[in-house]
Write an enzyme that holds these catalytic residues in place. Sequence first.
Site, PDB file in Angstrom:
ATOM      1  CB  SER A 197      16.893  -3.429  -2.682  1.00  7.85           C
ATOM      2  OG  SER A 197      17.091  -2.381  -1.794  1.00  7.85           O
ATOM      3  CG  ASP A 233      16.322   3.730  -6.134  1.00  6.07           C
ATOM      4  OD1 ASP A 233      16.538   4.015  -4.944  1.00  6.07           O
ATOM      5  OD2 ASP A 233      16.599   2.633  -6.636  1.00  6.07           O
ATOM      6  CG  HIS A 288      14.504   1.407  -3.901  1.00  6.40           C
ATOM      7  ND1 HIS A 288      15.699   1.025  -4.443  1.00  6.40           N
ATOM      8  CD2 HIS A 288      14.325   0.623  -2.815  1.00  6.40           C
ATOM      9  CE1 HIS A 288      16.220   0.066  -3.707  1.00  6.40           C
ATOM     10  NE2 HIS A 288      15.414  -0.202  -2.703  1.00  6.40           N
TER      11      HIS A 288
END
Length: 407
Positions: A195, A349, A379
């Site tokens: 991320s 995501d 995600h």
Amino acid sequence: MSIIITIKLVGAFLAVLAVAIPILGLRERVPKGFSNGCRLRIFMVLVKMMLAVGWLLERVHMLSIIYVTNLILRIISRMEPEKRKGRAKDTQFGGVVVRVYTPNLSAENKDGLYPGMVFYHGGGWAIGNTWIYDDFVLPIVNAVDIVVVSVEYRLAPKFKYPIPLDDCLAATKYFMKNASKFNVDPNRIAICGDSAGGNLAAAVCLKLRDEKFKPMPKLQVLIYPVLQSVDFALPSMIQNADGPLLTTYWLTYYTSLYATGSLKYAQAMCENRHVEEATRKQLFDTYVNHDMLDMTYRSPPYRKPDMKGGDVEVWKNLKNVLLDPYFSPLLCNNLTGLPQTFIYAAKYDVLRDEAILYAKRLKLYGVDVSYVVDEHALHGMCSFRHFFPKDSYNALNRISKFLKENL
Ligand SMILES: *[C@@H]1O[C@H](CO)[C@@H](O)[C@H](O)[C@H]1NC(C)=O
Ligand SMILES: *[C@@H]1O[C@H](CO)[C@@H](O)[C@H](O)[C@H]1NC(C)=O
Ligand SMILES: *[C@@H]1O[C@H](CO)[C@@H](O)[C@H](O)[C@H]1NC(C)=O
């Protein structure tokens, strides 16, 4: 307050929760093929309740939502210290706090040197810590027999760009130059992050390349990374705008904190009018070209965006940072000379499409790159192994396999 009243209040509170959780949970969207929809629903309700508490405290000017989230994460990360004992050690690399994980020493190791990996945790550059990522890092340490350095970089909004990146870079250089002190082969070091940490990993590799650092990392592993902040209307951002786990709203919230240390431009970003028209057209034709994505990823509710209506004033204040390739690696004009790359993207995501575009650009510049778009993945799910054991292990196994075969 008497004990009886307290018990009644707690009872009433639990009763409200017992009714609210299933009702709210049923409204959550669960992606097709995700193995444990029921858990995801409960998880999302708990996350939203936590956010509601944070939001309330922020409204009455007591504590910020970021502070509350970090406090809760810190408390959780301090639980169960026994099982981590002996596997990880907190220290400092040139002033930057790091957590060093050593492999299972009883395992076979012929030449005495281990491969190494530097890891940057996710959390929107503003939340999270190395401890809460033990559950993410330890399975990789065990599976690959590798020394991992997880960097406790300082967080936004207090420390905005480029401070988190500078911390990561300093710790990484320290480790790479001093690898042998940790029984690590300096020619077999990977850079990895998930991320926001994936954004930091990509940026660190660009920096090391530009500084002609030797030896370069052998691999970069980017797990559902953030790679650009000029376009929040990519198909994946429209299709997954409401999550699960990461929404377009929260992505722009964190991006604004990292870029500016404030939420001043979060709304303009969320409405995707933070880039002036001419620049937007030019970027659309080059770095964030939606036409480069397969048709299957461009299905409704996505529509090709209208290029009009960018806010010139907002752009004037944001353009230096948003166009900086160390902030938005996808916008780097030359990706030659980057290490072999593995990108793990999740289908459900908001960040899916920039991962695909970055993989395509890396390929264009001759980088040895492979990527997967995991059909059942969300995600951030690798960080919640206890909630989603099957799905997160699938992902971690894929990542470990790549490291084992290539490092
Ligand atoms: C360490 O390695 C040994 C031998 O491969 C194995 O039996 C043991 O379970 C491992 N321990 C951990 C904590 O992974
Ligand atoms: C390597 O470690 C020493 C301390 O042991 C430190 O002074 C030096 O700065 C480190 N190297 C780099 C490149 O950070
Ligand atoms: C990219 O950079 C490399 C190495 O610095 C250089 O050889 C190459 O010509 C550049 N490519 C482009 C398209 O600018």
